[in-house]
Write an enzyme that holds these catalytic residues in place. Sequence first.
Site, PDB file in Angstrom:
ATOM      1  CB  CYS A 100      -0.933   0.012   1.216  1.00  0.00           C
ATOM      2  SG  CYS A 100      -1.904   1.541   1.335  1.00  0.00           S
ATOM      3  CB  CYS A 103      -1.669   4.725   4.325  1.00  0.00           C
ATOM      4  SG  CYS A 103      -1.709   4.752   6.119  1.00  0.00           S
ATOM      5  CB  SER A 104      -0.863   0.808   6.579  1.00  0.00           C
ATOM      6  OG  SER A 104      -1.930   1.562   7.137  1.00  0.00           O
ATOM      7  CB  CYS A 105      -4.939  -0.387   2.221  1.00  0.00           C
ATOM      8  SG  CYS A 105      -5.754   1.214   2.396  1.00  0.00           S
TER       9      CYS A 105
END
Lengths: 200, 98
Positions: A100, A103-105
């Site tokens: 991702c 961000c951090s999906c």
Amino acid sequence: MPKPDPRPESIALLERLVAALAARGIVSEEEIAAKRAATERASPQIGARMVARAWIDPAFRALLLADGSRAASLFGADMRGQPPLGVLEDRPGLHHLVVCTLCSCYPRAVLGYPPAWYKSQAYRARAVRDPRRVLAEWGTVLPPDVQVRVVDSTAEYRWMVLPLRPAGTEGWEEAQLASLITAETLVGVRLPQPGPALPA
Amino acid sequence: MAQSEPPPPYHHDLGGAARFRCTPIEPDDPPLSDFDRRVDALRALLRQKGLITTDEQRLAIESLPPEAYDGLTYYEKWLRAIVAVLLARGVIGWEDLA
């Protein structure tokens, strides 16, 4: 680098916020504890069991690739409010890697909390630019004729990898197969390694 | 610093960012702290109650100044974002945080 601790002022801010929300009847400590316990029930073991089933059950494999969310719910994953789960099928000559960049999906319902390295700025920056060197940092060295396809997880769609079943696992039970799968293999930075056969 | 390529449009948009080209990835996954797990659970509850959306949270994190974006821990950023969204929606007031 060890994970830095939150600053004391951040801890104080959280407690003031929780107290304010509790005073307004919006969120209670009991609700927070219950939500935390529910979140901690999700782990890469769910994704691992899905992959192992797909390796031995062609009908489930077809479902997993067609509708990852429904396949996950059959394994007890709580998909309510979650974006759809897409499953990337590795094939001979094709390897998938998930990142991702923004961000951090992460498919949390089937993999649990995203690992620190997945959230790191270096992984987010480099996975799309230099995936083979990123893979090599995990000891995953792919032959040049294997194509690497990097897929960006987003707020609207989450991805996991269905790796190739390793040679040397013929006749293994589903649970043995699942033991080969970790968060790292489900993101694609490692390949499942058969290792010594487990006692049946 | 490579001058030949333009910088990414926003600080959080890290895909391919040249400044990390030589930064190794730490493969460790240290356990989350109590603070981390509380922030995570609080965010999930607030989302469930319709008081924050993923997009609001994301925009608030992406709006952090670069020093904060790089300097705060992952869940410190989440907490800042939650506070910003709840203040903007009027769910809490500044006096709650004093």
